[in-house]
Design a protein around this motif. Structure first.
Motif, mmCIF file in Angstrom:
data_model
loop_
_atom_site.group_PDB
_atom_site.id
_atom_site.type_symbol
_atom_site.label_atom_id
_atom_site.label_comp_id
_atom_site.label_asym_id
_atom_site.label_seq_id
_atom_site.Cartn_x
_atom_site.Cartn_y
_atom_site.Cartn_z
ATOM 1 N N TYR B 322 -5.425 8.121 -2.019
ATOM 2 C CA TYR B 322 -4.344 7.299 -1.516
ATOM 3 C C TYR B 322 -3.620 8.069 -0.418
ATOM 4 O O TYR B 322 -3.114 9.170 -0.645
ATOM 5 N N ASN B 325 -0.655 4.896 4.115
ATOM 6 C CA ASN B 325 -1.014 3.673 4.832
ATOM 7 C C ASN B 325 -2.459 3.247 4.587
ATOM 8 O O ASN B 325 -2.836 2.125 4.821
ATOM 9 N N SER B 327 -6.185 3.762 2.016
ATOM 10 C CA SER B 327 -6.829 4.307 0.820
ATOM 11 C C SER B 327 -8.298 4.509 1.130
ATOM 12 O O SER B 327 -8.911 3.682 1.800
ATOM 13 N N THR B 343 -9.609 1.300 3.475
ATOM 14 C CA THR B 343 -8.920 0.029 3.686
ATOM 15 C C THR B 343 -7.454 0.295 3.959
ATOM 16 O O THR B 343 -6.891 1.279 3.468
ATOM 17 N N ASN B 345 -3.585 -0.296 3.517
ATOM 18 C CA ASN B 345 -2.765 -0.752 2.411
ATOM 19 C C ASN B 345 -1.688 -1.671 2.938
ATOM 20 O O ASN B 345 -0.599 -1.231 3.277
ATOM 21 N N THR B 346 -2.008 -2.941 2.999
ATOM 22 C CA THR B 346 -1.014 -3.853 3.542
ATOM 23 C C THR B 346 -0.083 -4.340 2.449
ATOM 24 O O THR B 346 1.074 -4.619 2.696
ATOM 25 N N ARG B 347 -0.608 -4.384 1.231
ATOM 26 C CA ARG B 347 0.264 -4.761 0.126
ATOM 27 C C ARG B 347 0.910 -3.514 -0.439
ATOM 28 O O ARG B 347 0.451 -2.403 -0.202
ATOM 29 N N ARG B 348 2.002 -3.700 -1.195
ATOM 30 C CA ARG B 348 2.770 -2.547 -1.621
ATOM 31 C C ARG B 348 1.952 -1.594 -2.493
ATOM 32 O O ARG B 348 1.864 -0.414 -2.232
ATOM 33 N N ALA B 350 -1.705 -0.843 -3.415
ATOM 34 C CA ALA B 350 -2.979 -1.240 -2.836
ATOM 35 C C ALA B 350 -4.001 -1.646 -3.881
ATOM 36 O O ALA B 350 -4.226 -0.930 -4.847
ATOM 37 N N ARG B 351 -4.609 -2.773 -3.672
ATOM 38 C CA ARG B 351 -5.808 -3.164 -4.410
ATOM 39 C C ARG B 351 -5.770 -2.791 -5.878
ATOM 40 O O ARG B 351 -6.575 -2.029 -6.368
ATOM 41 N N ARG B 352 -4.780 -3.342 -6.506
ATOM 42 C CA ARG B 352 -4.622 -3.100 -7.943
ATOM 43 C C ARG B 352 -5.924 -3.316 -8.708
ATOM 44 O O ARG B 352 -6.231 -2.648 -9.676
#
Ligand SMILES: Nc1ncnc2c1ncn2[C@@H]1O[C@H](COP(=O)(O)OP(=O)(O)OP(=O)(O)O)[C@@H](O)[C@H]1O
Ligand SMILES: [Mg+2]
Lengths: 271, 374
Positions: B322, B325, B327, B343, B345-348, B350-352
């Motif tokens: 991680y 910005n 991952s 990728t 990390n646009t969401r808070r 990332a990719r849960r």
């Protein structure tokens, strides 16, 4: 710090005694009131007073001073130039020969240097006097200057000169504005070394001096042959004082500024 | 106003500012620069990149005039520079070792070159203040080099070389000792200076991100030779060799066998793995062993099998790095290769949905990978 052991203390004392007792005796007896050199007759500064009346001694002292200043200055200029060429000149034809020849007078017996200079002066018809002594002293002391200066130049970072050239200075400007200020302490101690060498030289001076000019060491030496006078003791004491002050200043100056300069340089040049 | 692209190297009518013509430089029997030819054009920001000891500084020193060439010639504005001494060249260099004058203050260091030009006092003073301001050294103007920090010294060296606004400026790792923020500011400052003055810059750097940011073209060097000279984008997107691909940025290298197919190559790389396809106009010659280079950010990770992708492989997540910005997923294929996929990390958080030991699909387009000769 380790403490002095009994053995170390003794050897230190003996060593220093060996070195300094003769001078100490000389200094003590320069304040002797008696005319007989080895008989103590009470404290007096009488001989110092008489010394100041002695025209011959005073003029010899004056000559010595003139010779020392002139010869050490010329020797410093020439010696620095020689050192610079040897360290910076790259590989030019005859470099090894040149460097060998510059250091040869260091090991040459003074008698030989003196004699060959004498023959030269007679050969070219130069009257012996202040000029010939200055020339002779320059000859033998410039190699000492050259040794001192070149050892400093070896550790001098070349890229500083390159930077100066890069910024548009001529090679001479680079030397005058960058190299010289940085190696100044070495040049100064070279000058002081040449100065003291000239001050106490007897052998070469006696070959190259003439009736018109006598240096102090020659004067002292010749008057000793007529017997040691208390006046000589006084004169020698003054000389010891001058030399001591000179040597102390020289070593302090060169040590302090070379330490500082090296720190500056290290700081300025990464790694 | 018509926006013209700055690409003088593609214009046959442009005369290069600097030309290296078959230059070889030897130190004793060691060859530091090996038969190197290179054109650098006016107003370029040219970056030299390469491992330590590959000859970057040596090239700079030849341009500045501190080293001669053993063979070949260097031309500046069409003239052979061999007979011109360093102090007569319209070239200034910032030394890798800084070479600040230890006995002069920061102010006098910067003024040194201006004074050699016999400029009037006022002009010198103005220029030095400008440089001090640019490098944020106003407060240290009267200190000696040993009384300032390493980064400040580097800025003094930079200011000193910039002060004369030369036609050609050589910067040997100018920003290495600066922190990231100051480095970025200075990079933009340099580009700005370049816009304003039209100076040509040749810069050595170990930092490829820096080369990518500032350079118009980048030369990747190895052992005294140029491996590739191209725009940063070209160097990154289509490296011409494994060496360049590996040197610049992060990359996945897959070893395989190539077979000509359509407008590219089919690559088989392991038993039981699908055949990969890469589109290229490059001709590998006789098909055979090759390397496939794929940038991690061009590899898509997905939990479900995506439809219609040319290149698709399956693996399990070995590790997730991680980076704030970004991952990076390290994915192990059944045949043993480890492929990195990156990728944003646009969401808070990332990719849960993806975590260690998960089975995932990796895919990339047929133009994403570069086929390289062995
Ligand atoms: N004066 C010299 N004498 C002998 N070899 C030298 C000399 N200068 C450089 N070299 C050698 O030439 C090679 C290239 O040196 P150079 O200084 O150009 O490397 P560089 O690419 O700048 O490396 P770095 O990134 O570490 O600064 C090195 O292998 C070095 O040892
Ligand atoms: Mg280098």
């Amino acid at each position: 710090m380790r403490r002095l052991t009994w053995f170390n203390a003794t050897s230190l004392t003996l060593g220093f005694a060996f070195l300094y007792i003769p001078m100490l005796i000389l200094i003590i007896f320069s304040f002797n009131a008696s005319k007989l050199v080895m008989v103590w007759a009470g404290f007096s500064t009488r001989w110092y007073g008489e010394l100041l009346q002695n025209e011959a001694f005073l003029s010899a002292a004056w000559t010595t001073l003139k010779v020392a200043v002139a010869s050490s200055t010329i020797a410093t200029v020439l010696g620095t130039m020689a050192a610079y060429v040897l360290i910076r000149g790259g590989r030019f034809w005859g470099r090894t020969l040149f460097s060998g020849m510059i250091y040869a007078p260091l090991v040459m017996p003074e008698v030989i240097t003196g004699l060959s200079l004498l023959l030269l002066f007679i050969g070219i018809g130069l009257d012996r006097g202040v000029l010939t002594i200055v020339l002779a002293h320059t000859t033998f002391s410039m190699c000492f200057v050259s040794v001192v200066v070149s050892s400093r130049l070896v550790s001098f970072d070349r890229s500083l000169e390159e930077a100066a050239l890069d910024l548009g200075s001529t090679p001479f400007e680079a030397f005058r504005l960058v190299t010289l200020p940085i190696i100044a302490p070495a040049v100064i101690s070279g000058w002081l070394l040449a100065f003291t060498l000239s001050l106490d030289d007897l052998v070469i001076a006696s070959f190259t001096s003439g009736p018109s000019a006598t240096t102090l060491p020659i004067k002292i030496f010749s008057s000793i042959r007529l017997g040691v006078s208390p006046e000589i003791n006084a004169l020698s004491t003054i000389l010891i004082l001058i030399v001591t002050i000179g040597v102390l200043t020289a070593s302090l100056v060169s040590k302090r500024s070379s330490l500082k300069m090296q720190a500056d340089e290290r700081a300025a040049v990464r790694n | 106003m018509a926006q013209t692209v700055f690409e003088p190297w593609n214009d046959p009518d442009q005369e290069p500012l600097i030309q290296f013509r078959n230059v070889t430089k030897r130190f004793g029997d060691f060859t530091a620069i090996d038969n190197l030819s290179l054109d650098i054009f006016e107003r370029e920001f040219f970056a030299l990149l390469g491992p330590s000891g590959c000859g970057k500084t040596t090239m700079m020193r030849m341009l500045a005039g501190f080293e001669g060439v053993s063979e070949g010639a260097i031309y500046l504005s069409g003239k052979d520079i061999a007979p011109v001494p360093p102090n007569k060249r319209a070239v200034n260099m910032m030394f890798q070792s800084y070479a600040l004058f230890p006995h002069l203050s920061v102010w006098d260091n910067i003024a040194f070159g201006l004074k050699r030009d016999r400029l009037p006092k006022k002009a010198i003073g103005d220029r030095v203040s400008e440089m001090l301001q640019l490098t944020r050294l106003e407060k240290f103007a009267h200190r000696k080099p040993h009384q300032i920090s390493g980064g400040q010294r580097q800025r003094v060296a930079l200011a000193r070389s910039l002060a004369k606004a030369p036609k050609l400026l050589l910067l040997d790792e100018p920003l290495g000792a600066l922190d990231k923020k100051l480095r970025q500011d200075t990079q933009f400052e340099l580009m700005d200076i370049q816009e304003k003055t039209g100076t040509t810059f040749v810069i050595v750097t170990h930092d490829q991100e820096e080369a990518m940011t500032v350079a118009s073209r980048v030369a990747v060097m190895d052992e005294g030779r140029l491996i590739q000279v191209d725009t940063p984008a070209q160097i990154y997107e289509s490296p011409n060799s494994l060496y360049v691909a590996d040197f610049i940025g992060d990359v996945n290298i897959i070893e395989g066998h190539a077979k000509k197919s359509g407008d590219g190559y089919d690559i088989t790389f392991a038993e039981g793995q699908p055949v990969l396809h890469a589109k290229t106009s490059r001709d590998l010659g006789s098909a055979g062993k090759c390397y496939l280079a794929i940038r991690p950010e061009k590899v898509t990770v997905s939990a479900e099998k995506p439809e219609g992708r040319t290149n698709l492989v399956k693996g399990t997540i070995l590790d997730i790095a991680y980076l704030g910005n970004l991952s990076t997923y390290h994915v192990k294929l059944a045949s043993g290769q480890i492929i990195k996929a990156q990728t944003a990390n646009t969401r808070r958080i990332a990719r849960r949905d993806l975590t260690w030991e998960d089975e995932v699909w990796l895919s990339w387009t047929e133009t994403a990978a570069v086929v390289l000769e062995v």
